[in-house]
Each structure stands twice: as C-alpha cells, then as structure tokens.
Scaffold this active site. Structure first.
Site, PDB file in Angstrom:
ATOM      1  N   GLU A  68     -10.335  -0.260  -5.141  1.00 33.40           N
ATOM      2  CA  GLU A  68      -9.144  -1.052  -4.296  1.00 33.40           C
ATOM      3  C   GLU A  68      -9.744  -2.407  -3.936  1.00 33.40           C
ATOM      4  O   GLU A  68     -10.805  -2.292  -3.429  1.00 33.40           O
ATOM      5  CB  GLU A  68      -8.645  -0.191  -3.402  1.00 33.40           C
ATOM      6  CG  GLU A  68      -7.665  -0.687  -2.591  1.00 33.40           C
ATOM      7  CD  GLU A  68      -6.816   0.520  -1.825  1.00 33.40           C
ATOM      8  OE1 GLU A  68      -5.882  -0.017  -1.197  1.00 33.40           O
ATOM      9  OE2 GLU A  68      -7.119   1.470  -1.837  1.00 33.40           O
TER      10      GLU A  68
ATOM     11  N   HIS B  22      -2.675  -5.192 -10.412  1.00 33.11           N
ATOM     12  CA  HIS B  22      -3.475  -4.088 -11.027  1.00 33.11           C
ATOM     13  C   HIS B  22      -3.934  -4.259 -12.276  1.00 33.11           C
ATOM     14  O   HIS B  22      -3.446  -4.896 -12.911  1.00 33.11           O
ATOM     15  CB  HIS B  22      -2.819  -2.673 -10.638  1.00 33.11           C
ATOM     16  CG  HIS B  22      -2.701  -2.076  -9.365  1.00 33.11           C
ATOM     17  ND1 HIS B  22      -3.672  -1.254  -8.919  1.00 33.11           N
ATOM     18  CD2 HIS B  22      -1.850  -2.452  -8.453  1.00 33.11           C
ATOM     19  CE1 HIS B  22      -3.393  -0.895  -7.673  1.00 33.11           C
ATOM     20  NE2 HIS B  22      -2.229  -1.580  -7.283  1.00 33.11           N
TER      21      HIS B  22
ATOM     22  N   CYS C 227       0.915  -1.145  -0.117  1.00 31.66           N
ATOM     23  CA  CYS C 227      -0.141  -0.147   0.181  1.00 31.66           C
ATOM     24  C   CYS C 227       0.914   1.333   0.000  1.00 31.66           C
ATOM     25  O   CYS C 227       1.517   1.444   1.024  1.00 31.66           O
ATOM     26  CB  CYS C 227      -0.870   0.034   1.409  1.00 31.66           C
ATOM     27  SG  CYS C 227      -1.868   1.448   1.196  1.00 31.66           S
TER      28      CYS C 227
ATOM     29  N   CYS D 192      -5.007   5.737  -4.171  1.00 30.29           N
ATOM     30  CA  CYS D 192      -4.392   4.453  -4.090  1.00 30.29           C
ATOM     31  C   CYS D 192      -2.934   4.663  -4.686  1.00 30.29           C
ATOM     32  O   CYS D 192      -2.625   4.943  -5.811  1.00 30.29           O
ATOM     33  CB  CYS D 192      -5.090   3.432  -5.002  1.00 30.29           C
ATOM     34  SG  CYS D 192      -4.133   1.927  -4.812  1.00 30.29           S
TER      35      CYS D 192
ATOM     36  N   GLY E  12      -1.863   1.923  -7.162  1.00 24.05           N
ATOM     37  CA  GLY E  12      -2.622   2.151  -8.340  1.00 24.05           C
ATOM     38  C   GLY E  12      -2.063   3.384  -9.306  1.00 24.05           C
ATOM     39  O   GLY E  12      -1.968   3.272 -10.288  1.00 24.05           O
TER      40      GLY E  12
END
Length: 276
Positions: free
Chosen positions: A200, A151, A74, A209, A212
């Site tokens: 997410e 992703h 994260c 994010c 992301g």
C-alpha cells in the site's frame, strides 16, 4: 485537554479514528499523523482517519497513511466509519462521494466507477493501461486502474512467492507513477475467486486493502479472467467485490472496533484547538 479516539480494523488493516464533529482537534498534518501511527511511541495504525462535517455528504472522511501522506480513498476505513455511523451514509472523500450501508453480511460500500484512462491513474505518459508495456523484473504487463486512488495489478502464479518487501517500494515510487501507486500481486484461483497481496502506497505491506481488492477484481474482469462477482482473499481475510452493470463497484466485508481511548495532544508537541 484529551482527545478521544476509536481503534478499528478491517481484516487487520487498522485505523485510529478521530471525530472532529464532536470534539475540537488540533490541526491535523503529516507530523501529527505519523506520531499517532507509530507503533512504538504512538497509538499505532496503518492509517489515521479524521471524520469532519460535510456540505456534500453525511460527513467527510480524511485519510492519512502511516507516512503522513493524505490519500484519496480507503475501502477498509470506509467500512470502519460506516460501522461507527451505524446507518447508511454518503461519505465525502478526496476521491469523491461514496456510500456505506451496514448489513448482515458486513458493510457494503459503493466505491464508484473505475477509471482506466492513463491520465486518470495518473501515469507519466500515455499507454494502454489494461496491458501496460512495462516490467519490473518478473512482474510484467500489469493493469492500471484508479478506484478513488491509483493501483497497478500484476497477475502471477503465486502472489506469496513475490518479494513484495523489495519490489513493492520500487514500483510504488517509479517515475511512471507521478503520485506514486498501490502495488497488487494476484492469482486467479477460480472464475469467482482471487488471492491477493498488496503493497500500500505510504503504508507498506498490509493485511488487507479494500481499494486494492476492488482494483484487482476489476482488472481481472477487464481481462475476462473472472466473472462480475468475486471473492478476493487477502492475508487478513475475504472481501466480496461486485462490478455492477451500471459501472459501480460494490465491496462488502467486515469492520471491527478494537477499543476506545484518549490521548493528550501535548504528548506530540501539539496544543488543542480548532481543526484546520
């Protein structure tokens, strides 16, 4: 016995941070994470972050989504714990070792090198991950990349016109993604600028994010849509993403401490003890 916590956020992506290095914690499992994350009966957060001692880094960071699932990486949380640490640090995660360095422009995080092999995402079967021959309604031919977690990125004219509340969970749980996936919809607005929204994995539609932003920037770069250094703007604000010539992704952005407090684990049916 009460347990201390720090509430933090990175561009609105918010966390409850527990530090097992300075206090005894009960075993942290999915039920405990979801109890703390609940915005009505808990403290409320997108992710629960647990800091632990590490043999390979300065400390270890464990990340639990609001649904209780433990995930590999994260970016926003990495900036948050980097701010708490207050100095450069090597941080052990399930996705590998990463580094965070506080600076005048925010916290710079070296996120590692992206992986594009289909089995590194992972996908259920082999395919071209830079232009996947798949579509979910009008969302078609995405890029798939692993930047510590998986992703999939769709480039669209207007990310805010996409019904992410409906399509996000549909794509996240598609059988082609055996470990589920984070879903990104993005518009390239200049050679150095991208607009992004993220569904997410395990947390839902989020204001920001970090992984992301990294995945989307790299996906756009592999298609020649942008240069090697871009600003990715999410609903919560902008992040600076650079894909260096050595293959490392560097994300720079803010992190903020909201408040500190404590709670009694018995409120969640737990007893204090050593962390597992």
């Amino acid at each position: 016995m009460r347990i201390d916590f720090t509430k933090m956020h990175g561009l609105g992506n918010d966390f409850v941070v527990l530090d097992a290095r300075v206090q005894s914690l009960p075993p942290i499992d999915a039920a405990f994470a979801t109890a703390l994350a609940d915005r009505h009966t808990g403290i409320g957060c997108d992710q629960l972050i647990v800091i632990e001692p590490s043999e390979s880094g300065d400390f270890r960071m464990r990340i639990f989504n609001a649904d209780g699932s433990e995930v590999e990486a994260c970016g926003n949380a990495t900036r948050a714990v980097g701010l708490l640490h207050g100095d450069s640090a090597r941080i052990e995660t399930l996705g590998g070792l990463i580094s965070a360095t506080p600076g005048e422009s925010g916290i710079a995080v070296e996120m590692g090198k992206p992986r594009f092999d289909w089995d590194a995402i992972p996908l259920a079967y082999a395919m071209d991950t830079r232009t996947m021959p798949l579509a979910w309604e009008d969302l078609a031919n995405p890029v798939a990349v692993n930047v510590g977690n998986p992703h999939v990125i769709f480039f669209v004219a207007d990310p805010y016109a996409v019904d992410m509340a409906r399509l996000g969970p549909l794509i996240e749980t598609d059988s082609v993604f055996p470990e589920r996936v984070n879903v990104n919809v993005a518009a390239v607005t200049a050679r150095d600028a991208i607009s992004l929204r993220v569904w997410e994995r395990g947390a839902g539609l989020t204001r920001a994010c970090g992984t992301g932003a990294c995945a989307t920037a790299v996906g756009a770069m592999t298609r020649g849509l942008v240069d090697r250094k871009v600003t990715v703007t999410l609903p919560g604000g902008p992040l600076q993403i650079e894909w260096r010539e050595d293959g490392e992704i560097v994300m720079t952005g803010p992190a903020t401490e909201s408040f500190r407090g404590s709670f009694d684990p018995a409120d969640y049916g737990l007893t204090a003890g050593s962390a597992d």
